[in-house]
Design a protein around this motif. Structure first.
Motif, short mmCIF file in Angstrom:
data_model
loop_
_atom_site.label_atom_id
_atom_site.label_comp_id
_atom_site.label_asym_id
_atom_site.label_seq_id
_atom_site.Cartn_x
_atom_site.Cartn_y
_atom_site.Cartn_z
N LEU A 20 0.82 -1.19 0.00
CA LEU A 20 0.00 0.00 0.00
C LEU A 20 0.86 1.25 0.00
CD1 LEU A 20 -1.61 -2.08 2.42
CD2 LEU A 20 -3.33 -0.70 1.28
N GLY A 21 0.27 2.35 -0.43
CA GLY A 21 0.99 3.61 -0.47
C GLY A 21 0.32 4.65 0.40
N PRO A 22 0.89 5.84 0.46
CA PRO A 22 0.25 6.92 1.20
C PRO A 22 -1.01 7.38 0.47
CG PRO A 22 2.16 7.73 0.02
CD PRO A 22 2.16 6.25 -0.16
N GLY A 23 -1.82 8.18 1.13
CA GLY A 23 -3.02 8.68 0.49
C GLY A 23 -4.12 7.64 0.44
N LEU A 24 -4.94 7.69 -0.63
CA LEU A 24 -6.12 6.84 -0.74
C LEU A 24 -5.80 5.55 -1.49
CD1 LEU A 24 -9.15 6.43 -0.30
CD2 LEU A 24 -9.56 7.68 -2.45
N ALA A 474 -14.73 13.58 0.13
CA ALA A 474 -14.46 13.60 1.57
C ALA A 474 -13.37 12.60 1.94
CB ALA A 474 -15.74 13.29 2.35
N LEU A 475 -13.41 11.42 1.31
CA LEU A 475 -12.37 10.43 1.57
C LEU A 475 -11.01 10.92 1.07
CD1 LEU A 475 -14.31 7.16 0.65
CD2 LEU A 475 -13.41 7.75 2.90
N ARG A 476 -11.02 11.54 -0.11
CA ARG A 476 -9.76 12.05 -0.65
C ARG A 476 -9.19 13.16 0.25
NH1 ARG A 476 -8.89 13.79 -6.87
NH2 ARG A 476 -10.51 15.35 -6.38
N GLU A 477 -10.09 13.99 0.80
CA GLU A 477 -9.61 15.04 1.70
C GLU A 477 -8.95 14.43 2.93
OE1 GLU A 477 -11.36 18.74 4.39
OE2 GLU A 477 -12.65 17.72 2.94
N LEU A 478 -9.58 13.38 3.47
CA LEU A 478 -8.95 12.69 4.61
C LEU A 478 -7.60 12.13 4.22
CD1 LEU A 478 -11.89 10.69 6.26
CD2 LEU A 478 -10.58 12.55 7.29
N ALA A 479 -7.52 11.58 3.01
CA ALA A 479 -6.30 10.93 2.55
C ALA A 479 -5.19 11.91 2.23
CB ALA A 479 -6.60 10.07 1.32
N ALA A 480 -5.52 13.20 2.17
CA ALA A 480 -4.48 14.20 1.90
C ALA A 480 -3.51 14.32 3.07
CB ALA A 480 -5.12 15.55 1.60
N VAL A 485 -7.45 3.49 3.60
CA VAL A 485 -7.73 2.26 2.84
C VAL A 485 -9.24 2.11 2.79
CG1 VAL A 485 -7.39 -0.22 2.68
CG2 VAL A 485 -5.56 1.22 3.61
N CYS A 486 -9.80 1.99 1.57
CA CYS A 486 -11.25 1.94 1.43
C CYS A 486 -11.65 0.75 0.57
CB CYS A 486 -11.75 3.24 0.81
SG CYS A 486 -13.55 3.33 0.69
N ILE A 487 -12.47 -0.13 1.13
CA ILE A 487 -13.09 -1.21 0.36
C ILE A 487 -14.41 -0.66 -0.15
CG2 ILE A 487 -14.01 -3.55 0.47
CD1 ILE A 487 -12.07 -4.05 2.81
N THR A 488 -14.56 -0.56 -1.46
CA THR A 488 -15.71 0.16 -2.01
C THR A 488 -16.31 -0.56 -3.21
OG1 THR A 488 -16.45 2.28 -2.91
CG2 THR A 488 -14.22 1.58 -3.49
#
Length: 552
Positions: A20-24, A474-480, A485-488
């Motif tokens: 995994l990497g940083p961010g989303l 909103a998820l991307r803002e959190l990931a900034a 990690v999002c299962i979607t």
């Protein structure tokens, strides 16, 4: 940050490795492909309970391993359990087919509780429907406290310690009270036994003398007869010759040739001494015999005294020494009981002091919460507007509670999702989709600034269309600011990912097998097409997917 996640023989997954990497980071796949298996793998790493049947059929054990960046706070806390040059922390969990589990921290055995303690610093997991935690009062208060800032959280931790001290002091006071009540019931017996011993004043030397006196008094006639007989043999009262007379004659006879031989002179001297001693002995024997008359009742008095001592011995250990030791124990215990009132005062004072300190902390917590709740509510309302809930009203009510580890406050989140709908507690009014959006708004607003990885398992369930776009933003803002990690199942969210993993199930083998692979840029378009519900050769769908990526 979670660098790597390895899973072996967990349900449908035979082997999977995610870098995994940083961010989303997003994980997508068909329904039933096994996306939630990865969520369960993360739950195991956090010390969660291993449910039955999670080991892949035919395998001896399931294995989950997570490689995390090592925060400075954990390096200090773990101390010697880590190498001095360690810059990563490896958590692992083994689950045997029989259900036995084993936890590991950097290759060393640990308890599941250790994983829980460490995992809460590294990762926050929001499973499918986990947003319903928002309906729990304690979770609502925790979110408000996170918004209040690190200083407030430190005061909350100190208040929890103060509450523990109050509990300990109250427990000690109850113990003193219980012992005091028992002491009062015990005091009468102790005082009776001690008074009995003190009145008797037992003494080992006296007991020895009394036993001897009893034997003498029991045999007075025999002693008198023996003494008179011996006296008569030495010097009869009738004037007849006795032992003393014979010795006197022996002395005169030996002395008649005195001065000739010193040896005979010495023997004559001895005979004279014996004659004198015999006369005196006869007199002493008569005096002894005459003195044996004794007072009436003397034997009874001795027997009574020995009876008292004997009863004490039977009650308290069998010897006079044990009786005296028991008396010392009684005095010490009575001193304790007498001092119980002072102990009660001291215990009550300790409770009062602990409560005063705790209550002062609680007032500070309450003041901060009351001041900050409107600000958090305003920040949430603003974010809800961006999540297609422009008309929603959101407020936070602070309610009084009994003193506890978190203070004297409860937080109630109140929502009016649409105009004209009366506001009500979140737990009573919000739908699943609305709860998801409220949670994201709160998570964004009350971001604590930590590096904790956030994991969402289909937190976007129940939303779609433009709202899905808003949730993705909103998820991307959190990931900034941290790893997410999002299962979607929503393409609008998947298109925003910095790193995309696809989960696929192969039913051509038995048992079925799920694989996980990181998607390259070209592969992402195909996955988005699938998520849009279109066939892979649908050019319009591919253009749409490409456009989603371009504008992401």
């Amino acid at each position: 940050m979670l660098h790597e996640l390895r899973v072996e023989n967990l349900l449908l997954i035979e082997r999977a490795e995610l870098r995994l990497g940083p961010g989303l980071n997003v994980l997508t796949g068909e329904t039933g492909a096994g996306k939630t298996v990865l969520a369960h793998a993360l739950d195991l790493l956090l010390g969660g309970k291993a449910r039955g049947g999670i080991v892949r059929p035919g395998a001896a054990e399931a294995y989950v391993e997570g490689v995390f960046a090592l925060p400075g706070a954990l390096r200090k806390e773990l101390g010697e359990r880590l190498p001095a040059d360690a810059d990563e922390l490896v958590l692992a969990r083994r689950v045997s087919a029989e259900g036995r589990t084993r936890a590991l921290v950097n290759g060393r055995s640990a308890a599941a509780a250790d994983l829980q303690a460490i995992g809460t610093v590294l990762l926050s997991f929001y499973g499918q429907h986990e947003h319903r935690r928002l309906t729990v009062a304690s979770s609502q208060l925790a979110l408000l406290d996170a918004w209040c800032g690190p200083n407030h959280l430190e005061r909350r931790a100190a208040a929890a310690e103060a509450h523990t001290r109050v509990h300990d002091a109250e427990t000690a006071l109850a113990d003193v009270r219980e012992r005091s009540g028992a002491g009062e019931r015990e005091q009468d017996l102790l005082e009776f036994e001690l008074a009995e011993i003190d009145a008797a004043a037992p003494d080992e030397a006296e007991q020895t003398d009394l036993v001897a006196a009893r034997e003498r008094l029991r045999h007075l006639d025999a002693l008198r007869s023996a003494a008179f007989g011996a006296a008569e043999a030495l010097s009869p009262e009738s004037g007849e010759d006795g032992g003393a007379t014979a010795l006197a004659l022996a002395h005169r006879s030996a002395e008649s040739a005195g001065g000739v031989d010193p040896a005979l002179d010495a023997l004559a001297l001895r005979a004279g001494s014996l004659a004198v001693e015999a006369g005196e002995l006869a007199a002493d024997l008569r005096r002894y015999a005459e003195g044996l008359d004794g007072e009436p009742g003397a034997l009874e008095a001795v027997e009574e005294r020995l009876g008292i001592l004997d009863r004490l011995e039977r009650k308290h250990g069998g010897t006079i020494e044990a009786v005296l030791e028991h008396a010392d124990v009684c005095r010490a215990r009575l001193a304790q009981i007498t001092g119980a009132e002072e102990a009660l005062r001291e215990a009550q004072a300790a409770v009062d002091t602990a409560r005063t300190a705790r209550d002062a902390m609680h007032r500070t917590l309450h003041k901060t919460r009351a001041e900050q709740a409107p600000a958090l509510a305003a920040a949430v309302r603003e974010r809800l507007g961006a999540l297609a809930m422009e008309s929603a009203e959101f407020s936070i009510e602070i309610e009084a509670r009994e003193p506890g580890p978190t203070g004297v406050d409860g937080a109630e989140f109140v929502l009016a999702p649409n105009p004209g709908v009366p506001a009500a507690p979140l737990r009573e009014i919000a739908s699943g989709g609305e709860l998801s959006r409220v949670m994201l708004a709160l998570m964004g607003a009350a971001n604590d600034g930590s590096g904790t990885t956030l994991v969402f398992d289909e937190v976007d369930a129940g939303v779609g269309g433009q709202t899905a776009n808003a949730v993705g933003e909103a998820l991307r803002e959190l990931a900034a600011h941290r790893q997410v990690v999002c299962i979607t199942h929503l393409p609008q969210i998947a298109a925003l990912a910095g790193r995309h993993f696809s989960i696929e199930k192969d039913v051509s083998v038995s048992p079925a097998r799920t694989t996980v692979r990181a998607l390259e840029q070209g592969d992402v378009v195909g996955e988005l097409v699938r998520m849009l519900g279109a066939p892979q050769d649908d050019l319009a769908a591919r253009r749409h997917a490409t456009q989603m990526l371009r504008v992401a």
